[in-house]
Design an enzyme around this catalytic site. Sequence first.
Site, short mmCIF file in Angstrom:
data_model
loop_
_atom_site.label_atom_id
_atom_site.label_comp_id
_atom_site.label_asym_id
_atom_site.label_seq_id
_atom_site.Cartn_x
_atom_site.Cartn_y
_atom_site.Cartn_z
N ARG A 1 -2.34 -8.03 13.86
CA ARG A 1 -2.57 -8.26 12.43
C ARG A 1 -3.98 -8.75 12.17
NH1 ARG A 1 2.21 -11.75 10.16
NH2 ARG A 1 1.22 -13.24 11.54
N GLU B 1 3.64 -20.14 22.31
CA GLU B 1 4.71 -21.08 22.01
C GLU B 1 6.08 -20.54 22.44
OE1 GLU B 1 3.37 -19.15 18.08
OE2 GLU B 1 2.45 -19.90 19.88
#
Length: 176
Positions: free
Chosen positions: A64, A101
């Site tokens: 993105r 994460e």
Amino acid sequence: MAETELETLRGLIRDVPDYPKKGVIFKDITTLLREGKWFKRAIDLLIDGCPREEFDQVIAVEARGFAIASPIAYCLEKGLVIARKPGKLPYRTEKISYELEYGSDSLEVHQGDIKPGSRVLMVDDLLATGGTSKAVIELVEKMGGKVVQCLYLIELTFLQGREKLKGYPLFSLIKF
């Protein structure tokens, strides 16, 4: 920039719960990208947040980040370098692996795309924990470049990714 503009931009970003894994709320920017007037305004505001010092190139982070970095590089007449997932670039590459994460990942840049001494603006759509950004900075530095600023459309402030990037100027447009 008016606070009402930021509220409008914030409202154009869709939350997708439990993606890519349970407990994560994904910030979907496609709902902003499809709104031409507001996509342009977001890019204009990001350009206003670019460093006042000169830089040579913009590095875009997959995937993105390409949608955000490309119009910025175009408007500022800067070269665009893309950092992609392994196996996506056709030429010899430099590679870095890093922790996310929710797992680990790697990114690659074509050898020679970052020239020694190049001053680079790093652009991505989102700053979360800072792991991806830190890896891109390390890759740029490994190739002899210097990141002069990190620029983001969105920052998830509660994840404190900014802490991992201490020492690097940072601008984020929309904060959650």
